[in-house]
Design an enzyme around this catalytic site. Structure first.
Site, PDB file in Angstrom:
ATOM      1  N   GLU A 132     -31.292 -58.221   7.813  1.00 41.95           N
ATOM      2  CA  GLU A 132     -31.263 -57.550   9.110  1.00 41.95           C
ATOM      3  C   GLU A 132     -32.058 -58.359  10.121  1.00 41.95           C
ATOM      4  O   GLU A 132     -32.666 -59.378   9.787  1.00 41.95           O
ATOM      5  CB  GLU A 132     -31.814 -56.121   8.986  1.00 41.95           C
ATOM      6  CG  GLU A 132     -30.936 -55.206   8.151  1.00 41.95           C
ATOM      7  CD  GLU A 132     -31.420 -53.768   8.152  1.00 41.95           C
ATOM      8  OE1 GLU A 132     -32.523 -53.512   8.657  1.00 41.95           O
ATOM      9  OE2 GLU A 132     -30.701 -52.904   7.629  1.00 41.95           O
ATOM     10  N   HIS A 253     -33.866 -49.046  19.374  1.00 45.64           N
ATOM     11  CA  HIS A 253     -32.868 -49.717  18.543  1.00 45.64           C
ATOM     12  C   HIS A 253     -31.793 -50.277  19.465  1.00 45.64           C
ATOM     13  O   HIS A 253     -31.298 -49.568  20.347  1.00 45.64           O
ATOM     14  CB  HIS A 253     -32.250 -48.752  17.539  1.00 45.64           C
ATOM     15  CG  HIS A 253     -31.548 -49.449  16.420  1.00 45.64           C
ATOM     16  ND1 HIS A 253     -30.329 -50.073  16.585  1.00 45.64           N
ATOM     17  CD2 HIS A 253     -31.898 -49.649  15.122  1.00 45.64           C
ATOM     18  CE1 HIS A 253     -29.954 -50.608  15.443  1.00 45.64           C
ATOM     19  NE2 HIS A 253     -30.889 -50.373  14.538  1.00 45.64           N
ATOM     20  N   ARG A 302     -35.774 -56.669  17.177  1.00 43.85           N
ATOM     21  CA  ARG A 302     -35.118 -55.605  17.922  1.00 43.85           C
ATOM     22  C   ARG A 302     -35.483 -55.554  19.404  1.00 43.85           C
ATOM     23  O   ARG A 302     -34.643 -55.249  20.245  1.00 43.85           O
ATOM     24  CB  ARG A 302     -35.431 -54.256  17.268  1.00 43.85           C
ATOM     25  CG  ARG A 302     -34.697 -54.066  15.955  1.00 43.85           C
ATOM     26  CD  ARG A 302     -35.063 -52.769  15.272  1.00 43.85           C
ATOM     27  NE  ARG A 302     -34.236 -52.562  14.088  1.00 43.85           N
ATOM     28  CZ  ARG A 302     -34.410 -51.566  13.235  1.00 43.85           C
ATOM     29  NH1 ARG A 302     -35.384 -50.701  13.435  1.00 43.85           N
ATOM     30  NH2 ARG A 302     -33.622 -51.434  12.188  1.00 43.85           N
ATOM     31  N   HIS A 361     -35.994 -45.186  19.132  1.00 43.55           N
ATOM     32  CA  HIS A 361     -35.730 -45.183  17.697  1.00 43.55           C
ATOM     33  C   HIS A 361     -36.964 -44.979  16.835  1.00 43.55           C
ATOM     34  O   HIS A 361     -36.921 -44.217  15.879  1.00 43.55           O
ATOM     35  CB  HIS A 361     -35.073 -46.516  17.322  1.00 43.55           C
ATOM     36  CG  HIS A 361     -34.688 -46.643  15.892  1.00 43.55           C
ATOM     37  ND1 HIS A 361     -33.797 -45.782  15.286  1.00 43.55           N
ATOM     38  CD2 HIS A 361     -35.066 -47.537  14.927  1.00 43.55           C
ATOM     39  CE1 HIS A 361     -33.626 -46.134  14.023  1.00 43.55           C
ATOM     40  NE2 HIS A 361     -34.395 -47.185  13.767  1.00 43.55           N
ATOM     41  N   ARG A 396     -41.559 -52.943  15.341  1.00 41.84           N
ATOM     42  CA  ARG A 396     -41.356 -52.873  13.889  1.00 41.84           C
ATOM     43  C   ARG A 396     -40.231 -53.796  13.429  1.00 41.84           C
ATOM     44  O   ARG A 396     -39.151 -53.803  14.011  1.00 41.84           O
ATOM     45  CB  ARG A 396     -41.033 -51.428  13.488  1.00 41.84           C
ATOM     46  CG  ARG A 396     -40.679 -51.278  12.017  1.00 41.84           C
ATOM     47  CD  ARG A 396     -40.478 -49.829  11.649  1.00 41.84           C
ATOM     48  NE  ARG A 396     -39.333 -49.228  12.312  1.00 41.84           N
ATOM     49  CZ  ARG A 396     -38.087 -49.275  11.853  1.00 41.84           C
ATOM     50  NH1 ARG A 396     -37.805 -49.967  10.759  1.00 41.84           N
ATOM     51  NH2 ARG A 396     -37.116 -48.665  12.499  1.00 41.84           N
TER      52      ARG A 396
END
Length: 488
Positions: A132, A253, A302, A361, A396
């Site tokens: 990811e 997100h 992100r 998110h 994060r």
């Protein structure tokens, strides 16, 4: 611009508890952090009460799609995982907390498998790993293609149900922390629908309290969080005087599904794993706009991708960009949850572009804790999204959240079991308390937060948001003790 904020009440204006019960430890929240903590506390022989706002599986955990990041590939290393975490956190991660996460993470994931979680595997039986955003290695374990959270929640729920010494209290809104004369936590007050005295207000006395209440995405207009994610745990901690830090580090997100009024309260998440397996972000003209903005393009951290999308939206005036996953093999099988959500809104991801936009998110900040989950208030612990362990820094890394819940829940249970004091009597409080903001404030509050503290923010926009929130704070509804339902 200086903004004068009203004084924060030390407690809510709820009715005095009409009933009480006692346990060793009360855990507030029933996601991965709360249920894992409860199970480890039971291993230590302690009696545990788990309090949850609606049903046991209504929190954020079951909505997690991508998976859990952990070093399970022999060619991967904890140092590499730590490096990716620090880079995503923009240099603001606590190195000691990150070391705990990446070094203890693999063992915690294996424990979860022993509890009963079934992750996707290769034909040879090995765990199937994917990648990811922000990761430079394949280290994400997943279940059901893109239904990892649902499988984790199922396994933990089943384990909790098997243990008769874990009491579960559902449909209960935590109100305030009970504290002894020396300041330590000794229980909570809560509002249980249909139970107890007026409004169902009661108390659970305990020798320690673990907050695992999740995030606060619902304070923004667009979020991937479920309706229960309203920041109750952080608010409780602040009223009690606990240290709270880094609450400005809210992660957006990059790819939530934009589907009109169908998903006004909670937007479906379009997992980062799609981009990990080759999906591309494009603008209305079909151009891949992340290429050249970062070495990892669509797989950049992100915050980088969310800002890139937001800038395109500002330039075009559109409320979304597109994710092109049409070329991915066997999309309905690999990503069944995402495919179903898209089809329900009239988008077939095998032939259509998927409309996406950033949405609130994850809260990287929260109740400040040490490496054992201890807050600044003795016997008050925090775990998961409600906590700020220092792991995430300003942003994060994908799939580190479920891992954090697993790792620090175990550490909290071990710390509690080592030195659990006897039950203390709570200091009596006055009947007065804080107020509940009128329900009509919800939409303008979300709008002010989205405009002023959203993906792109500045000192000026934050000051404008603060001014708007202060004005809205004067719109007071009925005190909680006189409302016809629990405060929200």
């Amino acid at each position: 611009m200086d903004v004068a904020f009203p004084a924060l009440p030390r407690r809510l204006g709820a009715a005095e508890p009409g009933w009480a019960e006692t346990t060793d430890v009360v855990v507030v929240g029933s996601g991965i952090a709360g249920l894992t903590a409860a199970l480890h506390l039971r291993e230590a022989g302690l009696h545990v009460t788990v309090v949850t706002k609606v049903n046991i599986d209504d929190g954020s955990t079951r909505w997690a799609q991508g998976g859990i990041a952990a070093v399970l590939d022999p060619l991967d290393t904890p140092a590499a995982h730590a490096s990716d975490t620090a880079i995503a956190g923009v240099g603001l991660c606590d190195p000691a907390a990150v070391a705990v996460l990446v070094e203890e993470g693999p063992t915690r994931v294996r424990e979860l498998i022993r509890i009963g979680a079934e992750f996707d595997r290769n034909p040879d039986g090995s765990l199937m790993l994917t990648r990811e955003g922000g990761h430079r290695a394949n280290r994400i374990v997943h279940a059901g293609g893109d239904a990892t959270g649902a499988e984790v929640q199922r396994a933990l729920h089943a384990a909790v149900r098997r243990d008769p010494w874990i009491r579960l209290v559902e449909h209960a809104l935590v109100l305030d922390l009970l504290q002894a004369a020396d300041g330590r936590a000794c229980g909570i007050t809560l509002h249980v629908l249909g139970e107890g005295s007026e409004d169902g207000v009661g108390a659970i006395l305990s020798r320690a309290v673990v907050l695992a209440t999740g995030g606060m995405g619902q304070v923004f207009s667009a979020t991937t969080n479920p309706p229960v994610s309203t920041g109750d745990g952080v608010a409780l901690a602040m009223r009690a005087g606990a240290a709270v830090t880094d609450v400005e580090f809210v992660q957006f997100h990059p790819t939530s599904f934009v589907g009109g009024s169908l998903h006004e309260v909670q937007r479906p998440l379009i997992s980062e794993a799609l981009r990990g397996e080759g999906a591309h972000l494009v603008d209305g003209d079909g151009k891949r706009f992340m290429v050249g903005q970062h070495e990892l393009a669509e797989l950049a951290p992100r915050d980088v991708v969310a800002k890139g999308i937001h800038r395109v939206m500002l330039a075009t005036g559109d409320d979304h960009v597109y994710l092109d996953a049409r070329h991915l093999p066997d999309m309905p099988h690999r990503f069944p949850t995402i495919t179903a959500a898209c089809l329900a809104a009239g988008v077939d991801p095998t032939v259509d572009l998927i409309p996406v936009a950033p949405a609130a998110h994850y809260a990287s900040g929260g109740v400040r804790t040490d490496l054992h989950g201890r807050s600044s208030i003795p016997q008050l612990y925090a775990c998961g999204e409600v906590a700020c362990t220092g792991v995430h820094g300003a942003n994060r890394l994908a799939s580190n959240s479920l891992l954090e819940g697993l790792v620090f829940a175990r550490r909290i249970a071990e710390d509690i079991a080592r030195d659990l004091p006897p039950q203390a009597d709570p200091v009596s409080t006055s009947a007065g308390g804080g107020w509940v903001v009128d329900e009509q404030v919800r939409t303008p509050l979300q709008g002010a937060m989205t405009r002023g503290a959203g993906v792109l923010r500045s000192a000026g926009s934050l000051a404008e948001a603060a001014t708007a929130l202060t004005a809205l704070g004067g719109t007071r509804g009925l005190p909680a003790r006189r409302a016809g339902r629990p405060p929200t």
